[in-house]
Design a protein around this motif. Structure first.
Motif, short mmCIF file in Angstrom:
data_model
loop_
_atom_site.label_atom_id
_atom_site.label_comp_id
_atom_site.label_asym_id
_atom_site.label_seq_id
_atom_site.Cartn_x
_atom_site.Cartn_y
_atom_site.Cartn_z
N ILE A 43 0.84 -1.21 0.00
CA ILE A 43 0.00 0.00 0.00
C ILE A 43 0.87 1.25 0.00
O ILE A 43 0.60 2.21 -0.73
CB ILE A 43 -0.97 0.00 1.20
N GLY A 44 1.92 1.26 0.81
CA GLY A 44 2.81 2.41 0.86
C GLY A 44 3.47 2.67 -0.47
O GLY A 44 3.51 3.82 -0.95
N ALA A 45 3.98 1.62 -1.10
CA ALA A 45 4.61 1.78 -2.42
C ALA A 45 3.61 2.25 -3.45
O ALA A 45 3.90 3.16 -4.25
CB ALA A 45 5.26 0.46 -2.86
N GLY A 46 2.42 1.66 -3.45
CA GLY A 46 1.39 2.08 -4.40
C GLY A 46 1.00 3.53 -4.22
O GLY A 46 0.83 4.27 -5.20
N ALA A 47 0.86 3.97 -2.98
CA ALA A 47 0.49 5.37 -2.71
C ALA A 47 1.57 6.33 -3.17
O ALA A 47 1.28 7.37 -3.78
CB ALA A 47 0.20 5.55 -1.22
N VAL A 48 2.82 5.99 -2.88
CA VAL A 48 3.93 6.87 -3.27
C VAL A 48 4.05 6.94 -4.80
O VAL A 48 4.23 8.03 -5.36
CB VAL A 48 5.25 6.41 -2.62
N VAL A 49 3.95 5.82 -5.46
CA VAL A 49 4.01 5.81 -6.92
C VAL A 49 2.85 6.62 -7.50
O VAL A 49 3.04 7.39 -8.45
CB VAL A 49 4.01 4.36 -7.47
N ASP A 50 1.66 6.47 -6.93
CA ASP A 50 0.51 7.22 -7.43
C ASP A 50 0.70 8.72 -7.23
O ASP A 50 0.41 9.51 -8.13
CB ASP A 50 -0.77 6.74 -6.73
N VAL A 51 1.23 9.13 -6.08
CA VAL A 51 1.48 10.55 -5.85
C VAL A 51 2.48 11.08 -6.87
O VAL A 51 2.33 12.17 -7.41
CB VAL A 51 1.98 10.80 -4.40
N TYR A 52 3.52 10.28 -7.13
CA TYR A 52 4.51 10.69 -8.13
C TYR A 52 3.86 10.87 -9.50
O TYR A 52 4.09 11.89 -10.18
CB TYR A 52 5.65 9.67 -8.21
N ARG A 53 3.07 9.90 -9.93
CA ARG A 53 2.43 9.96 -11.25
C ARG A 53 1.48 11.16 -11.35
O ARG A 53 1.46 11.86 -12.37
CB ARG A 53 1.66 8.67 -11.53
N ILE A 54 0.72 11.40 -10.29
CA ILE A 54 -0.20 12.54 -10.29
C ILE A 54 0.59 13.84 -10.34
O ILE A 54 0.26 14.75 -11.11
CB ILE A 54 -1.11 12.49 -9.04
N GLY A 55 1.62 13.95 -9.51
CA GLY A 55 2.42 15.17 -9.48
C GLY A 55 3.13 15.44 -10.79
O GLY A 55 3.17 16.58 -11.27
N GLU A 56 3.67 14.39 -11.39
CA GLU A 56 4.36 14.57 -12.67
C GLU A 56 3.38 15.02 -13.75
O GLU A 56 3.68 15.92 -14.54
CB GLU A 56 5.03 13.25 -13.07
N SER A 57 2.19 14.43 -13.76
CA SER A 57 1.20 14.85 -14.77
C SER A 57 0.73 16.28 -14.52
O SER A 57 0.49 17.03 -15.46
CB SER A 57 0.01 13.89 -14.79
N GLY A 58 0.63 16.67 -13.25
CA GLY A 58 0.24 18.04 -12.93
C GLY A 58 1.32 19.04 -13.33
O GLY A 58 1.02 20.13 -13.84
N ALA A 59 2.57 18.67 -13.11
CA ALA A 59 3.67 19.55 -13.51
C ALA A 59 3.69 19.71 -15.03
O ALA A 59 3.89 20.82 -15.54
CB ALA A 59 5.00 18.99 -13.01
N LYS A 60 3.49 18.61 -15.74
CA LYS A 60 3.44 18.71 -17.20
C LYS A 60 2.27 19.59 -17.65
O LYS A 60 2.43 20.41 -18.55
CB LYS A 60 3.30 17.32 -17.83
N ALA A 61 1.12 19.41 -17.02
CA ALA A 61 -0.04 20.20 -17.40
C ALA A 61 0.18 21.69 -17.14
O ALA A 61 -0.24 22.54 -17.91
CB ALA A 61 -1.29 19.72 -16.65
N ALA A 62 0.86 22.00 -16.04
CA ALA A 62 1.08 23.40 -15.67
C ALA A 62 2.23 24.05 -16.43
O ALA A 62 2.16 25.24 -16.75
CB ALA A 62 1.35 23.50 -14.17
N TRP A 63 3.28 23.28 -16.72
CA TRP A 63 4.49 23.88 -17.23
C TRP A 63 4.82 23.56 -18.68
O TRP A 63 5.71 24.19 -19.25
CB TRP A 63 5.67 23.48 -16.35
N GLU A 64 4.17 22.58 -19.28
CA GLU A 64 4.47 22.19 -20.66
C GLU A 64 4.36 23.41 -21.59
O GLU A 64 3.35 24.10 -21.61
CB GLU A 64 3.52 21.10 -21.13
N GLY A 65 5.43 23.69 -22.30
CA GLY A 65 5.43 24.77 -23.27
C GLY A 65 5.64 26.15 -22.68
O GLY A 65 5.58 27.14 -23.39
N THR A 66 5.92 26.25 -21.39
CA THR A 66 6.11 27.56 -20.78
C THR A 66 7.56 27.93 -20.59
O THR A 66 7.86 29.07 -20.27
CB THR A 66 5.39 27.65 -19.41
N THR A 67 8.46 26.97 -20.74
CA THR A 67 9.88 27.27 -20.57
C THR A 67 10.65 26.87 -21.82
O THR A 67 10.16 26.12 -22.66
CB THR A 67 10.47 26.50 -19.36
N GLN A 68 11.85 27.40 -21.94
CA GLN A 68 12.71 27.11 -23.08
C GLN A 68 13.96 26.41 -22.56
O GLN A 68 14.34 26.57 -21.41
CB GLN A 68 13.12 28.41 -23.77
N SER A 69 14.62 25.66 -23.47
CA SER A 69 15.85 25.00 -23.05
C SER A 69 17.00 25.99 -22.90
O SER A 69 17.90 25.78 -22.10
CB SER A 69 16.21 23.88 -24.02
#
Length: 183
Positions: free
Chosen positions: A152-178
């Motif tokens: 359960i702990g591993a599943g919860a941590v992995v899920d938080v990571y996946r949600i956070g990564e998708s949220g970061a992509k949704a918020a920041w995709e295309g807003t910064t340059q290399s």
């Protein structure tokens, strides 16, 4: 149901930080308490209470996120983040249940204490070193609790990571340059 704006900022942006920190910390505490009963006893009722507060913050954060989503542009990345966000509640509920079981097992296997405050017998990390079916069953229950806590702990941590990564992509995709922006 919950606040949607805090000091002019969307509440989701603030609440999500609580969830991102507390879900992994709660998972770590549950696993640690399941593996070492002494630690579960030391954490005491704080373990399930922390898991309960974390559980309560998940729908509060999700609600604030849905409010924010209705005010944001619709994109496939945002939709994916929203869908993933809805998957955390069962994991948080599992963490709460696991925390409660680990706490309960820790209480049931507490070493006997003599009136002078000294342990009354030889103890192991699983509790008193006694023979008999009751303590053997407690060992079996503890093994199941350890396996469940880790899963359960591993599943919860992995899920938080996946949600956070998708949220970061949704918020920041295309807003910064290399390359750095020229001023």
């Amino acid at each position: 149901m919950s606040p949607t704006v805090v000091d002019g900022l969307p509440a989701h942006i603030l609440f999500v930080h609580f969830v991102v920190v507390m879900v992994p910390l709660t998972a770590l505490a549950v696993v640690a308490g399941a593996v070492r009963q002494r630690w579960a006893r030391r954490m005491g009722v704080l373990l399930p209470v922390t898991a309960l507060v974390t559980l309560a913050m998940v729908p509060v954060t999700t609600h604030a996120g849905e409010w924010l989503e209705r005010r944001s542009g619709h994109s496939p990345l945002l939709r994916r983040h929203t869908e993933l966000g809805d998957t955390l509640l069962p994991w948080a509920l599992g963490l709460f249940l696991a925390a409660t079981v680990v706490w309960w097992i820790g209480r049931r296997t507490a070493p006997a204490v003599a009136p002078d405050g000294v342990d009354a017998g030889s103890t192991t990390d699983a509790g008193p070193a006694r023979s008999g079916g009751g303590w053997q069953r407690a060992g079996w229950v503890r093994t199941v609790a350890v396996v469940a806590a880790v899963a359960i702990g591993a599943g919860a941590v992995v899920d938080v990571y996946r949600i956070g990564e998708s949220g970061a992509k949704a918020a920041w995709e295309g807003t910064t340059q290399s390359a750095p922006a020229s001023h």
